[in-house]
Design a protein around this motif. Structure first.
Motif, short mmCIF file in Angstrom:
data_model
loop_
_atom_site.label_atom_id
_atom_site.label_comp_id
_atom_site.label_asym_id
_atom_site.label_seq_id
_atom_site.Cartn_x
_atom_site.Cartn_y
_atom_site.Cartn_z
N LYS A 166 39.70 43.17 37.48
CA LYS A 166 38.88 43.47 36.29
C LYS A 166 39.23 44.79 35.59
O LYS A 166 40.10 44.81 34.74
CB LYS A 166 37.41 43.42 36.68
CG LYS A 166 37.01 42.00 37.15
CD LYS A 166 35.55 41.88 37.41
CE LYS A 166 35.16 40.58 38.09
NZ LYS A 166 34.91 39.48 37.19
N VAL A 198 36.49 44.42 43.23
CA VAL A 198 36.97 43.70 42.04
C VAL A 198 36.06 43.99 40.85
O VAL A 198 36.53 44.24 39.74
CB VAL A 198 37.06 42.19 42.34
CG1 VAL A 198 37.23 41.38 41.06
CG2 VAL A 198 38.22 41.92 43.29
N MET A 199 34.74 43.99 41.10
CA MET A 199 33.82 44.21 39.98
C MET A 199 33.37 45.67 39.89
O MET A 199 33.29 46.24 38.81
CB MET A 199 32.62 43.28 40.10
CG MET A 199 31.77 43.24 38.86
SD MET A 199 30.50 41.98 38.93
CE MET A 199 31.14 40.75 37.81
N GLY A 251 41.07 38.75 40.65
CA GLY A 251 40.25 39.17 41.79
C GLY A 251 40.33 38.23 42.98
O GLY A 251 40.43 38.66 44.13
N SER A 252 40.26 36.92 42.72
CA SER A 252 40.29 35.97 43.84
C SER A 252 41.61 36.09 44.59
O SER A 252 41.64 36.07 45.83
CB SER A 252 40.12 34.54 43.33
OG SER A 252 38.91 34.41 42.64
N GLU A 296 31.27 44.00 49.27
CA GLU A 296 31.35 44.69 47.98
C GLU A 296 30.54 45.98 48.12
O GLU A 296 29.34 45.91 48.44
CB GLU A 296 30.69 43.87 46.87
CG GLU A 296 31.31 42.54 46.56
CD GLU A 296 30.32 41.64 45.80
OE1 GLU A 296 30.19 41.80 44.58
OE2 GLU A 296 29.66 40.80 46.43
N TYR A 347 29.83 37.86 46.49
CA TYR A 347 30.79 37.00 45.80
C TYR A 347 32.17 37.63 45.95
O TYR A 347 32.36 38.80 45.66
CB TYR A 347 30.43 36.86 44.31
CG TYR A 347 31.39 35.96 43.57
CD1 TYR A 347 31.53 34.62 43.94
CD2 TYR A 347 32.16 36.42 42.51
CE1 TYR A 347 32.42 33.79 43.29
CE2 TYR A 347 33.05 35.59 41.84
CZ TYR A 347 33.16 34.27 42.23
OH TYR A 347 34.04 33.44 41.57
N HIS A 348 33.11 36.82 46.42
CA HIS A 348 34.46 37.35 46.59
C HIS A 348 35.50 36.54 45.83
O HIS A 348 36.70 36.75 46.02
CB HIS A 348 34.80 37.43 48.08
CG HIS A 348 33.94 38.40 48.84
ND1 HIS A 348 33.92 39.74 48.55
CD2 HIS A 348 33.03 38.21 49.83
CE1 HIS A 348 33.05 40.36 49.36
NE2 HIS A 348 32.50 39.46 50.13
N ASP A 353 35.73 44.88 48.72
CA ASP A 353 36.01 44.13 47.51
C ASP A 353 35.43 44.92 46.33
O ASP A 353 34.22 44.89 46.09
CB ASP A 353 35.39 42.73 47.61
CG ASP A 353 35.59 41.91 46.34
OD1 ASP A 353 36.06 42.47 45.33
OD2 ASP A 353 35.27 40.70 46.37
C1 LIG Z 1 33.34 41.17 43.70
C2 LIG Z 1 34.25 40.11 43.15
N1 LIG Z 1 35.27 39.66 43.90
C3 LIG Z 1 36.12 38.73 43.45
C4 LIG Z 1 35.98 38.18 42.20
C5 LIG Z 1 36.94 37.13 41.72
O1 LIG Z 1 37.73 37.62 40.70
P1 LIG Z 1 38.44 36.63 39.67
O2 LIG Z 1 37.35 35.96 38.91
O3 LIG Z 1 39.30 37.55 38.84
O4 LIG Z 1 39.27 35.68 40.47
C6 LIG Z 1 34.92 38.61 41.38
C7 LIG Z 1 34.72 38.03 40.03
O5 LIG Z 1 33.70 38.12 39.43
C8 LIG Z 1 34.04 39.60 41.87
O6 LIG Z 1 33.02 40.03 41.13
#
Ligand SMILES: Cc1ncc(COP(=O)(O)O)c(C=O)c1O
Length: 449
Positions: A274, A247-248, A103-104, A211, A136-137, A245
């Motif tokens: 994820k 990711v979650m 995700g990051s 998000e 959170y990103h 974002d």
């Molecule tokens: C919304 C969001 N963005 C980015 C990330 C970062 O992902 P990663 O932990 O796979 O680097 C997360 C992780 O929890 C997340 O919830």
């Protein structure tokens, strides 16, 4: 000095967690044989549960052919097929996929491609990004700078770029005033975002990043009706990009493949991870529209970014199979159905609980927020570490869930996030709520409530 029990740097340097040695559906099996119900898929990762035979088989098939070839020389079948599946039909205009390892990395790539797009267009002044507090990103420095979570940022603040600024989150439970309607609240947030564009200079802003359903920092917070349409309109008016974002909250977690499908808008750039690979391999992706990719193709010709493991064949093969299963087994319908059950059961168990102030979320992405006082929404003293106590009590009862603190402002507040695998049965959903109820009550008792 203590003798180490493990040479792994675990999350807590003073504790070595038990080893997980197996998995079966929603269950994780510890080294002592204990079975733990995985009610959050780790961190909203394991959407198909553990050891899904089809995914294991797909990984074995790919491993026996080719594990890795560097993307400076080769593409791979699984990467091409996965991209075709994700963006071949150009959902919301997203037409290309860039595969990374998590995700990051997906967020870093999103930020960088936004910046490069404007350089290629000659709009070099666009170097500012607007994000939201309590978001959170990711944990790499660019993603952390984009994020708005106070405690995660604090130690690294001197290293974080000031290209990022933060506005109020669309977090109605805490941010909406009692005398405001939902649409008043949306209008106020939109006015604040507009003011932030004006403060920075609208032609200096590259993108707004958010998000669609806020995950770990605030606990499954969907935006009020109309918020994302207002945000999209502001970005369009100022020629800035919208980065979502997911990711979650993405890849089916909220009941649609993309959470933005429920908002009546689409982003220019999207980060996913994820649920993309369901934890079978570390994989994330940045998705972008043809306008962005074509601009770079016709300009410098390549994205000034990269990692060793871009488009990793094993990772793409696992993600491809995960995505095939979600679609062939109609799991999005199941997320909606089981999500409704989870929400109903949480409401039955906690709706009248004197220390649960809010139950919120979408699909199989639901959270409860703990409060000392429901009337004032006052949080518990963070020193009590209520969220950590709930986590420990739940784990002792055979439930892995995702409690976190700092819900209100990055410092105080406690919530528990649930993100069960899409394959969870109705009985397993009920079991999650029963065990969580017991853990919450035991944890509250341990702090005198
Ligand atoms: C919304 C969001 N963005 C980015 C990330 C970062 O992902 P990663 O932990 O796979 O680097 C997360 C992780 O929890 C997340 O919830």
């Amino acid at each position: 000095m203590s003798t180490p029990t493990s040479r792994v740097m675990h999350r807590n340097f003073r504790e070595t967690p038990p080893k997980a040695i197996g998995g079966e559906g929603v269950w994780l099996i510890a080294e002592d044989g204990r079975r733990v119900l995985d009610s959050s898929g780790g961190a909203a990762v394991s959407c198909l549960g553990h050891q899904h035979p089809r995914v294991i088989e797909a990984m074995a098939r790919q491993a026996s052919k080719l594990a890795y070839a560097h993307t400076a020389f080769f593409s791979s079948e699984p990467a091409e097929e996965l991209a075709e599946r994700l963006v071949g039909h150009e959902p919301g205009g997203l037409a290309y996929a860039y595969f990374v390892s998590g995700g990051s990395e997906a967020v870093e790539a999103s930020i960088k491609i936004a910046r490069q797009y404007f350089i290629e267009r000659g709009e070099t002044k666009r170097q500012r990004f607007i994000a939201r507090r309590q978001s959170y990103h990711g944990n790499t420095l660019g993603a952390l700078a984009a994020g708005g979570n106070a405690w995660r940022r604090e130690p690294y603040a001197p290293l974080l770029s000031d290209a990022f600024s933060h506005v109020t989150p669309a977090f109605a439970y805490h941010e909406k005033r009692d005398d405001e309607t939902e649409s008043d609240f949306v209008a106020r947030l939109a006015a604040e975002l507009e003011a932030e564009f004006q403060r920075l200079g609208p032609d200096t802003v590259a993108a707004f990043i958010a998000e669609p359903v806020v995950g770990a920092t605030a606990g499954c917070v969907p935006a009020p009706e109309g918020y994302f349409r207002a945000v999209r309109e502001i970005c369009n008016r100022h020629g800035a990009l919208l980065i979502l974002d997911e990711v979650m909250c993405g890849m089916g977690r909220t009941g649609t493949l993309h959470a933005w499908e429920q908002e009546g808008i689409a982003p220019d750039i999207q980060a996913i991870a994820k649920g993309l690979g369901g934890g079978y391999q570390p994989i994330g992706a940045m998705l972008a529209t043809s306008r962005i990719v074509d601009t770079i193709r016709e300009g410098s010709g390549s994205f000034l970014h990269g990692h060793t493991y871009l488009g990793h064949a094993m990772a793409c093969a696992a993600a491809l199979e995960v995505q095939k299963i979600i679609s062939e087994e109609h799991l999005l319908d199941q997320v909606k159905q089981r999500g409704a059950r989870l929400e109903r059961r949480l409401t039955e168990r906690f709706g009248n609980h004197r220390h649960v102030g809010d139950i919120r979320g979408r699909g199989l992405f639901q959270a409860i927020e703990l409060v000392a006082d429901r009337a004032t929404k006052a949080p518990f003293d963070p020193k009590l570490k209520l969220n950590a106590r709930i986590k420990a009590k739940a784990f002792a009862l055979g439930l892995a869930c995702y409690p976190a603190g700092g819900t209100v402002d990055g410092r105080s507040g406690d919530h528990v996030m649930l993100a069960p695998p899409y394959i969870a049965s109705e009985d397993e959903i009920d079991m999650i709520v029963d065990r969580l109820g017991q853990a919450v009550d035991e944890a509250l008792k341990s702090v005198g409530h």
